[in-house]
Write a protein that holds these residues in place. Sequence first.
Motif, PDB file in Angstrom:
ATOM      1  N   PHE A 176      38.755 -12.296   2.710  1.00 57.82           N
ATOM      2  CA  PHE A 176      39.952 -12.944   2.203  1.00 57.82           C
ATOM      3  C   PHE A 176      41.105 -12.609   3.150  1.00 57.82           C
ATOM      4  O   PHE A 176      41.015 -11.674   3.954  1.00 57.82           O
ATOM      5  CB  PHE A 176      40.302 -12.426   0.802  1.00 57.82           C
ATOM      6  CG  PHE A 176      39.412 -12.943  -0.287  1.00 57.82           C
ATOM      7  CD1 PHE A 176      38.092 -12.530  -0.386  1.00 57.82           C
ATOM      8  CD2 PHE A 176      39.894 -13.847  -1.219  1.00 57.82           C
ATOM      9  CE1 PHE A 176      37.257 -13.009  -1.395  1.00 57.82           C
ATOM     10  CE2 PHE A 176      39.081 -14.328  -2.235  1.00 57.82           C
ATOM     11  CZ  PHE A 176      37.769 -13.905  -2.326  1.00 57.82           C
ATOM     12  N   ARG A 177      42.177 -13.366   3.045  1.00 58.26           N
ATOM     13  CA  ARG A 177      43.379 -13.021   3.797  1.00 58.26           C
ATOM     14  C   ARG A 177      44.610 -13.263   2.940  1.00 58.26           C
ATOM     15  O   ARG A 177      44.597 -14.094   2.021  1.00 58.26           O
ATOM     16  CB  ARG A 177      43.474 -13.809   5.107  1.00 58.26           C
ATOM     17  CG  ARG A 177      43.772 -15.289   4.971  1.00 58.26           C
ATOM     18  CD  ARG A 177      43.677 -15.963   6.330  1.00 58.26           C
ATOM     19  NE  ARG A 177      44.015 -17.380   6.272  1.00 58.26           N
ATOM     20  CZ  ARG A 177      43.810 -18.228   7.272  1.00 58.26           C
ATOM     21  NH1 ARG A 177      43.276 -17.803   8.420  1.00 58.26           N
ATOM     22  NH2 ARG A 177      44.154 -19.503   7.147  1.00 58.26           N
ATOM     23  N   GLN A 178      45.644 -12.510   3.264  1.00 56.81           N
ATOM     24  CA  GLN A 178      46.905 -12.635   2.531  1.00 56.81           C
ATOM     25  C   GLN A 178      48.058 -12.576   3.518  1.00 56.81           C
ATOM     26  O   GLN A 178      48.240 -11.563   4.206  1.00 56.81           O
ATOM     27  CB  GLN A 178      47.035 -11.531   1.486  1.00 56.81           C
ATOM     28  CG  GLN A 178      48.229 -11.703   0.570  1.00 56.81           C
ATOM     29  CD  GLN A 178      48.148 -10.812  -0.657  1.00 56.81           C
ATOM     30  OE1 GLN A 178      47.420  -9.829  -0.693  1.00 56.81           O
ATOM     31  NE2 GLN A 178      48.913 -11.155  -1.686  1.00 56.81           N
ATOM     32  N   ALA A 179      48.796 -13.662   3.589  1.00 59.28           N
ATOM     33  CA  ALA A 179      49.985 -13.736   4.433  1.00 59.28           C
ATOM     34  C   ALA A 179      51.201 -13.322   3.603  1.00 59.28           C
ATOM     35  O   ALA A 179      51.168 -13.398   2.374  1.00 59.28           O
ATOM     36  CB  ALA A 179      50.149 -15.149   4.972  1.00 59.28           C
ATOM     37  N   PRO A 180      52.277 -12.900   4.248  1.00 65.89           N
ATOM     38  CA  PRO A 180      53.482 -12.479   3.510  1.00 65.89           C
ATOM     39  C   PRO A 180      53.980 -13.565   2.570  1.00 65.89           C
ATOM     40  O   PRO A 180      54.122 -14.721   2.963  1.00 65.89           O
ATOM     41  CB  PRO A 180      54.485 -12.209   4.626  1.00 65.89           C
ATOM     42  CG  PRO A 180      53.655 -11.841   5.794  1.00 65.89           C
ATOM     43  CD  PRO A 180      52.430 -12.693   5.694  1.00 65.89           C
ATOM     44  N   ARG A 194      46.393 -13.996  -2.099  1.00 64.55           N
ATOM     45  CA  ARG A 194      45.161 -13.685  -1.391  1.00 64.55           C
ATOM     46  C   ARG A 194      44.224 -14.893  -1.483  1.00 64.55           C
ATOM     47  O   ARG A 194      43.984 -15.422  -2.576  1.00 64.55           O
ATOM     48  CB  ARG A 194      44.510 -12.462  -2.021  1.00 64.55           C
ATOM     49  CG  ARG A 194      43.333 -11.901  -1.285  1.00 64.55           C
ATOM     50  CD  ARG A 194      42.872 -10.615  -1.945  1.00 64.55           C
ATOM     51  NE  ARG A 194      43.931  -9.606  -1.960  1.00 64.55           N
ATOM     52  CZ  ARG A 194      43.739  -8.357  -2.378  1.00 64.55           C
ATOM     53  NH1 ARG A 194      42.547  -7.986  -2.810  1.00 64.55           N
ATOM     54  NH2 ARG A 194      44.737  -7.502  -2.385  1.00 64.55           N
ATOM     55  N   GLU A 195      43.689 -15.331  -0.356  1.00 67.56           N
ATOM     56  CA  GLU A 195      42.872 -16.539  -0.321  1.00 67.56           C
ATOM     57  C   GLU A 195      41.519 -16.282   0.343  1.00 67.56           C
ATOM     58  O   GLU A 195      41.440 -15.611   1.377  1.00 67.56           O
ATOM     59  CB  GLU A 195      43.593 -17.654   0.445  1.00 67.56           C
ATOM     60  CG  GLU A 195      44.879 -18.124  -0.205  1.00 67.56           C
ATOM     61  CD  GLU A 195      45.547 -19.242   0.581  1.00 67.56           C
ATOM     62  OE1 GLU A 195      46.164 -20.115  -0.047  1.00 67.56           O
ATOM     63  OE2 GLU A 195      45.437 -19.242   1.817  1.00 67.56           O
ATOM     64  N   PHE A 196      40.517 -16.884  -0.233  1.00 66.92           N
ATOM     65  CA  PHE A 196      39.167 -16.801   0.306  1.00 66.92           C
ATOM     66  C   PHE A 196      39.091 -17.500   1.658  1.00 66.92           C
ATOM     67  O   PHE A 196      39.651 -18.583   1.837  1.00 66.92           O
ATOM     68  CB  PHE A 196      38.187 -17.453  -0.659  1.00 66.92           C
ATOM     69  CG  PHE A 196      36.816 -17.639  -0.087  1.00 66.92           C
ATOM     70  CD1 PHE A 196      36.451 -18.854   0.475  1.00 66.92           C
ATOM     71  CD2 PHE A 196      35.886 -16.609  -0.101  1.00 66.92           C
ATOM     72  CE1 PHE A 196      35.189 -19.045   1.012  1.00 66.92           C
ATOM     73  CE2 PHE A 196      34.622 -16.789   0.439  1.00 66.92           C
ATOM     74  CZ  PHE A 196      34.272 -18.015   0.992  1.00 66.92           C
ATOM     75  N   GLN A 197      38.339 -16.901   2.610  1.00 65.61           N
ATOM     76  CA  GLN A 197      38.133 -17.528   3.915  1.00 65.61           C
ATOM     77  C   GLN A 197      36.662 -17.699   4.254  1.00 65.61           C
ATOM     78  O   GLN A 197      36.280 -18.722   4.827  1.00 65.61           O
ATOM     79  CB  GLN A 197      38.825 -16.719   5.001  1.00 65.61           C
ATOM     80  CG  GLN A 197      40.319 -16.580   4.819  1.00 65.61           C
ATOM     81  CD  GLN A 197      41.024 -17.921   4.672  1.00 65.61           C
ATOM     82  OE1 GLN A 197      40.735 -18.876   5.401  1.00 65.61           O
ATOM     83  NE2 GLN A 197      41.940 -18.014   3.720  1.00 65.61           N
ATOM     84  N   ALA A 198      35.840 -16.696   3.948  1.00 68.19           N
ATOM     85  CA  ALA A 198      34.425 -16.794   4.311  1.00 68.19           C
ATOM     86  C   ALA A 198      33.603 -15.880   3.410  1.00 68.19           C
ATOM     87  O   ALA A 198      34.077 -14.833   2.985  1.00 68.19           O
ATOM     88  CB  ALA A 198      34.211 -16.420   5.768  1.00 68.19           C
ATOM     89  N   PRO A 241      48.542 -19.561  14.958  1.00 66.05           N
ATOM     90  CA  PRO A 241      49.593 -18.738  14.326  1.00 66.05           C
ATOM     91  C   PRO A 241      49.435 -18.661  12.807  1.00 66.05           C
ATOM     92  O   PRO A 241      49.725 -17.613  12.209  1.00 66.05           O
ATOM     93  CB  PRO A 241      50.881 -19.463  14.735  1.00 66.05           C
ATOM     94  CG  PRO A 241      50.547 -20.115  16.030  1.00 66.05           C
ATOM     95  CD  PRO A 241      49.099 -20.549  15.886  1.00 66.05           C
ATOM     96  N   GLU A 242      48.965 -19.726  12.193  1.00 67.58           N
ATOM     97  CA  GLU A 242      48.813 -19.718  10.742  1.00 67.58           C
ATOM     98  C   GLU A 242      47.650 -18.839  10.267  1.00 67.58           C
ATOM     99  O   GLU A 242      47.476 -18.652   9.060  1.00 67.58           O
ATOM    100  CB  GLU A 242      48.632 -21.146  10.206  1.00 67.58           C
ATOM    101  CG  GLU A 242      47.575 -21.963  10.915  1.00 67.58           C
ATOM    102  CD  GLU A 242      48.145 -22.847  12.011  1.00 67.58           C
ATOM    103  OE1 GLU A 242      49.029 -22.374  12.772  1.00 67.58           O
ATOM    104  OE2 GLU A 242      47.698 -24.019  12.106  1.00 67.58           O
ATOM    105  N   ASP A 243      46.868 -18.301  11.188  1.00 64.16           N
ATOM    106  CA  ASP A 243      45.824 -17.340  10.819  1.00 64.16           C
ATOM    107  C   ASP A 243      46.394 -15.930  10.653  1.00 64.16           C
ATOM    108  O   ASP A 243      45.680 -15.021  10.221  1.00 64.16           O
ATOM    109  CB  ASP A 243      44.727 -17.310  11.885  1.00 64.16           C
ATOM    110  CG  ASP A 243      43.951 -18.607  11.971  1.00 64.16           C
ATOM    111  OD1 ASP A 243      43.637 -19.027  13.105  1.00 64.16           O
ATOM    112  OD2 ASP A 243      43.661 -19.197  10.910  1.00 64.16           O
TER     113      ASP A 243
END
Length: 127
Positions: A37-41, A45-49, A88-90
Amino acid sequence: QVQLVESGGGSVQVGGSLRLSCATSGGTFNSVAMGWFRQAPGKEREFQAGIHWSSGRTYYSDSVKGRFTISGDNARNTVYLQMNSLKPEDTAVYMCAASTDYYWRSKYYRTAAYGYWGQGSQVTVSS
């Protein structure tokens, strides 16, 4: 106590690559799947793989499909994320997670499907 520990994050320029690793320590458990998962400021939190061990099937968000590849070692509860063509959005904190939920494949994108989480590793992509 089981711990998941990520490594391999860092800073990279647009178009570059990074490989994240997630290792398990402090105990043993039988996961049915692991994911990233990833979480940007300021964002959730979002699933990615994700990877389901017994079937070998992998799952990706639309945002990373075709650029990121998840792989791993079931016996060691270890998972990797190869990230190519970074944008950049990663940029975000990337967290690995492990699930013991038999029904994981119907809910793999939900944080509630995972019972074990790492602390996260920062990935920054600059233009």
